[in-house]
Scaffold this motif. Sequence first.
Motif, mmCIF file in Angstrom:
data_model
loop_
_atom_site.group_PDB
_atom_site.id
_atom_site.type_symbol
_atom_site.label_atom_id
_atom_site.label_comp_id
_atom_site.label_asym_id
_atom_site.label_seq_id
_atom_site.Cartn_x
_atom_site.Cartn_y
_atom_site.Cartn_z
ATOM 1 N N GLY A 2 60.505 37.351 33.356
ATOM 2 C CA GLY A 2 60.362 35.970 32.911
ATOM 3 C C GLY A 2 61.721 35.341 32.693
ATOM 4 O O GLY A 2 62.686 36.026 32.358
ATOM 5 N N LEU A 26 57.816 26.047 29.549
ATOM 6 C CA LEU A 26 56.732 27.024 29.469
ATOM 7 C C LEU A 26 55.612 26.580 30.396
ATOM 8 O O LEU A 26 55.392 25.381 30.590
ATOM 9 C CB LEU A 26 56.183 27.148 28.045
ATOM 10 N N ARG A 58 48.905 29.382 31.905
ATOM 11 C CA ARG A 58 48.170 30.117 32.934
ATOM 12 C C ARG A 58 46.788 29.488 33.160
ATOM 13 O O ARG A 58 46.103 29.132 32.206
ATOM 14 C CB ARG A 58 48.022 31.579 32.538
ATOM 15 N N GLU A 80 46.911 30.879 28.433
ATOM 16 C CA GLU A 80 48.042 31.353 27.637
ATOM 17 C C GLU A 80 49.334 30.777 28.199
ATOM 18 O O GLU A 80 49.494 30.618 29.405
ATOM 19 C CB GLU A 80 48.101 32.885 27.641
ATOM 20 N N GLU A 130 53.447 30.913 28.852
ATOM 21 C CA GLU A 130 54.421 31.957 29.149
ATOM 22 C C GLU A 130 55.652 31.370 29.820
ATOM 23 O O GLU A 130 55.628 30.241 30.319
ATOM 24 C CB GLU A 130 53.803 33.031 30.035
ATOM 25 N N HIS A 147 57.833 44.112 30.407
ATOM 26 C CA HIS A 147 58.308 42.744 30.600
ATOM 27 C C HIS A 147 59.811 42.689 30.335
ATOM 28 O O HIS A 147 60.282 43.228 29.325
ATOM 29 C CB HIS A 147 57.595 41.791 29.634
ATOM 30 N N ASP A 199 62.949 39.807 30.206
ATOM 31 C CA ASP A 199 63.213 38.365 30.186
ATOM 32 C C ASP A 199 64.714 38.083 30.218
ATOM 33 O O ASP A 199 65.510 38.850 29.678
ATOM 34 C CB ASP A 199 62.610 37.735 28.927
ATOM 35 N N VAL A 255 52.922 30.235 22.102
ATOM 36 C CA VAL A 255 52.900 31.611 22.606
ATOM 37 C C VAL A 255 52.201 32.505 21.588
ATOM 38 O O VAL A 255 52.455 32.409 20.384
ATOM 39 C CB VAL A 255 54.335 32.102 22.891
ATOM 40 N N PRO A 283 56.841 38.188 23.285
ATOM 41 C CA PRO A 283 57.346 36.994 23.968
ATOM 42 C C PRO A 283 57.914 35.966 23.000
ATOM 43 O O PRO A 283 58.862 35.256 23.333
ATOM 44 C CB PRO A 283 56.135 36.439 24.711
#
Length: 147
Positions: A15, A27, A30, A35, A37, A91, A93, A127, A132
């Motif tokens: 990300g 951001l 989805r 959500e 992300e 994940h 970032d 979020v 995250p």
Amino acid sequence: MNESIESQRMAVFVGGALFSAEGKLLLLCRADNSEWELPGGPLDFGEAPELGLMRGFMDGTDIDISVDRPLGAWSIVERVNGDKVAQHSIHIDWTVRTAGVLTGVDLDKERYSSFAWLSRDEALARVILPAPKDSIGRAFSALARSR
């Protein structure tokens, strides 16, 4: 392995935290679960994380980026497909910068329903998961140090 789990799999997601000139974070929401992300997505097998982030960002937003600074990594193990499959998602970032002139956000409508440029408080409110949120907090801290 747990008797109720039929299979296990692992996936790596990347990300990128992109800020506007006004200090707002991009951001994406989805389409499948509403959500919010950071833009990015899953790595293809054998793909370098930074290249996967650049590809995923372009695929999701049509924005060409360069990878800047790492924000951190986190993982989660969850059950999917009616709890028959255990997935370990990792994940990673980064902060990112536009590689050219930002003319707009052209969303992949199959993956995302909307986008927003948000302040720190607005982004943290949208979020859900703690990890995250930590990445977003670190991104805003990095932004403050760079100004």
